[in-house]
Design an enzyme around this catalytic site. Structure first.
Site, mmCIF file in Angstrom:
data_model
loop_
_atom_site.group_PDB
_atom_site.id
_atom_site.type_symbol
_atom_site.label_atom_id
_atom_site.label_comp_id
_atom_site.label_asym_id
_atom_site.label_seq_id
_atom_site.Cartn_x
_atom_site.Cartn_y
_atom_site.Cartn_z
ATOM 1 N N ARG B 33 0.852 -1.191 0.000
ATOM 2 C CA ARG B 33 0.000 0.000 0.000
ATOM 3 C C ARG B 33 0.881 1.232 0.000
ATOM 4 O O ARG B 33 2.041 1.164 -0.373
ATOM 5 C CB ARG B 33 -0.933 -0.016 1.222
ATOM 6 C CG ARG B 33 -1.833 -1.205 1.219
ATOM 7 C CD ARG B 33 -2.732 -1.339 2.435
ATOM 8 N NE ARG B 33 -3.047 -0.152 3.176
ATOM 9 C CZ ARG B 33 -4.263 0.169 3.595
ATOM 10 N NH1 ARG B 33 -5.283 -0.594 3.293
ATOM 11 N NH2 ARG B 33 -4.463 1.241 4.322
ATOM 12 N N ALA B 36 4.414 1.000 1.852
ATOM 13 C CA ALA B 36 5.343 0.037 1.251
ATOM 14 C C ALA B 36 5.856 0.541 -0.101
ATOM 15 O O ALA B 36 7.040 0.367 -0.434
ATOM 16 C CB ALA B 36 4.656 -1.319 1.088
ATOM 17 N N HIS B 37 4.982 1.177 -0.878
ATOM 18 C CA HIS B 37 5.424 1.764 -2.150
ATOM 19 C C HIS B 37 6.496 2.818 -1.888
ATOM 20 O O HIS B 37 7.538 2.857 -2.529
ATOM 21 C CB HIS B 37 4.248 2.417 -2.887
ATOM 22 C CG HIS B 37 3.440 1.463 -3.709
ATOM 23 N ND1 HIS B 37 2.492 0.643 -3.168
ATOM 24 C CD2 HIS B 37 3.452 1.191 -5.035
ATOM 25 C CE1 HIS B 37 1.939 -0.086 -4.131
ATOM 26 N NE2 HIS B 37 2.506 0.229 -5.285
ATOM 27 N N LYS B 38 6.186 3.672 -0.917
ATOM 28 C CA LYS B 38 7.090 4.771 -0.596
ATOM 29 C C LYS B 38 8.449 4.233 -0.150
ATOM 30 O O LYS B 38 9.501 4.661 -0.644
ATOM 31 C CB LYS B 38 6.443 5.593 0.535
ATOM 32 C CG LYS B 38 7.040 6.945 0.729
ATOM 33 C CD LYS B 38 6.138 7.784 1.641
ATOM 34 C CE LYS B 38 6.936 8.962 2.143
ATOM 35 N NZ LYS B 38 6.588 9.330 3.508
ATOM 36 N N GLU B 90 2.948 4.607 -8.423
ATOM 37 C CA GLU B 90 2.922 3.355 -9.186
ATOM 38 C C GLU B 90 3.722 3.385 -10.478
ATOM 39 O O GLU B 90 4.352 2.390 -10.849
ATOM 40 C CB GLU B 90 1.469 2.944 -9.481
ATOM 41 C CG GLU B 90 1.286 1.446 -9.649
ATOM 42 C CD GLU B 90 1.471 0.691 -8.333
ATOM 43 O OE1 GLU B 90 2.597 0.243 -8.089
ATOM 44 O OE2 GLU B 90 0.509 0.565 -7.562
#
Lengths: 292, 198
Positions: B33, B36-38, B90
């Site tokens: 989410r 975690a992407h960051k 993304e």
């Protein structure tokens, strides 16, 4: 102490019911929509929703992994023996429900991160709405609400000159803006009047009126009917994929407004409409209301 | 069309898919989410590697409820979260880590769509809220990373899945974006409905 235990256990059970079971008339409405609709994508989505709701009810498991921010609505009778202690009991019930049901830990402190037990560090979460009423009963409603549909709530202070037509336009715009993001089909709650904060609370509470029931004031009931029809004509569809119903119901609640203001709040519930209510009497007996 | 694909999914298989196709996935799926992407992108910028290679895998926008039973994890509920929040990460994530499928709900925007075309990735929607259906198709928890730091919803859960679906492809590698198409039509209808209000 015995009554405190009853309140605590009832609150945990209310959170369990709200998180794991949809109101029956609501499921029926979705089943009917599935039968009537065309389009394979929308059918697959609504089929998944109904199957998920069935698994949840059978296994007593949360319908959605986002079990929401926990809120309780409290109608506290004059002669109900528990007063301010009620807050601590509901906080404890939230912790216990988080462990037992289980609920996802969703209370995030601005600096300390996720608290792990759905209880905020500042004393505001679980959210408690307290109303004082006559009698010796406590009427308790658990209303956990997910983040996805809360993120698409809308609020605007309209100019009174735009009138009811302007209000309806704003509601329609709010749902169009929400689009696919809040997990439609939606249940739309609208609050009109009362100031910048109360209109939002009215919109949220509008979701608690039994599904499918129109407002007793025929003028408001007519607005609800018109908005439901036009929201569905937007054609967002189940999960925003363009097929099937966009909203299953619209409820409106109103309050007096300041002459210079026309506040409007729109609170959307995702398809997982979650609330459950029980009445606890001073003698400790509990009456469970059917979810509607 | 209906497809059953196994991870790691080769790029040419992904490029065959079209908007509206129904997809089932076998193999490895990793939840990620916002946080975690960051974090994964920050690691990359510092020249470090995340604990798992995302290439050819399915990324699932999901903050599950997972319960520990003895020394094993059991997934209780695992539906998709709103993907649009990850729109700001993304395209870069796809460019850097080359996942094959992004799974979530609510669709994604122009930036993600462009990255999907360029790097061979699709976005597939799972029914929002259908968390128990999703959990049924997760056969095991292989690993979990960053749990302490990010918490249960935000950390990386590595799931082994079987027949994960039905997923609807809503962004393909050919420029199609079903959710955006619906959105455009909704706003066109809004204009005429506005005029019809009583």
């Amino acid at each position: 102490m015995e009554l405190e235990r009853v309140v605590l256990e009832t609150a945990v059970e209310l959170l369990r019911r709200a998180s794991t079971q949809l109101p029956k008339p609501y499921i029926e409405a979705m089943r009917k929509a599935l039968e009537e609709m065309e389009g394979e994508i929308g059918k697959a989505q609504l089929g998944n929703i109904l199957e998920d709701a069935r698994l949840a009810a059978e296994g007593s498991l949360p319908i959605c992994q986002d079990t929401g921010i926990v809120a309780f609505l409290i109608e506290l009778g004059d002669d109900f023996p528990i007063r301010s202690r009620l807050k601590d009991i509901l906080i404890e019930a939230t912790r216990r429900a988080t462990e037992e049901i289980p609920l996802r830990p969703n209370a995030v402190d601005l600096f300390e991160g996720n608290t792990g037990d759905n209880v905020g560090l500042q004393g505001h979460v679980p959210i408690l709405y307290i109303d004082l009423v006559e009698g010796d009963e406590l009427r308790l409603t658990a209303m956990p609400k997910g983040g996805g549909s809360s993120n698409v709530a809308a609020h605007r202070m309209l100019k009174p000159g735009v009138g009811l037509r302007g209000v309806k336009e704003f509601v329609l715009e709010a749902v169009a803006t929400a689009g696919s993001l809040g997990c439609p089909p939606y249940f739309v709650g609208v609050g009109i009047g009362g100031g910048e904060d109360l209109c939002m609370l009215l919109a949220k509470k509008a979701l608690l009126r039994p599904f499918g029931e129109r407002h007793p004031d025929p003028r408001i009931a007519e607005m609800e009917r018109e908005l439901l029809e036009k929201i569905n004509q937007l054609g967002i569809g189940v999960m925003g994929l363009g097929e099937g119903p966009t909203a299953l119901d619209v409820h409106i609640e109103i309050a007096a407004r300041h002459p210079a203001s026309l506040p409007v709040g729109v609170v959307l519930s995702c398809w997982a409409l979650r609330h459950a209510t029980a009445v606890i009497r001073a003698d400790g007996t509990v009456v469970w209301e059917p979810q509607r | 069309m209906r497809y059953h694909l196994s991870t790691p999914i080769p790029e040419e298989e992904i490029r065959r898919l079209r908007v509206g196709d129904i997809l089932y996935i076998d193999g490895m799926m990793v939840t990620a989410r916002d946080e975690a992407h960051k974090k994964a992108l920050e690691l990359h910028e510092r020249g470090e590697k995340p604990p798992i290679d995302f290439r050819g895998l399915a990324i699932f926008h999901c903050g599950p409820i997972v319960k520990r039973k003895g020394d094993r994890w059991r997934v209780v509920a695992a539906g998709p979260t709103t993907s649009m929040r990850m729109e700001i990460f993304e395209d870069r994530f796809i460019e850097v880590y080359r996942p094959a499928v992004i799974i979530g709900k609510g669709g994604m925007g122009e930036r993600t769509s462009k990255a999907c075309q360029r790097y061979g990735c699709v976005y597939a929607a799972f029914t929002g809220g259908a968390a128990l259906l999703a959990a049924e198709r997760i056969k095991a928890v292989r690993d979990v990373y960053w749990l302490e730091e990010l918490g249960m919803p935000e950390c990386l859960w590595v799931f082994e899945v079987e027949g994960f679906g039905p997923l609807i492809v809503t962004i393909d590698t050919h420029g199609g974006n079903l959710t955006e198409e619906v959105k455009q039509k909704v706003w066109e209808r809004f204009e005429s409905l506005k005029a019809s209000l009583r």
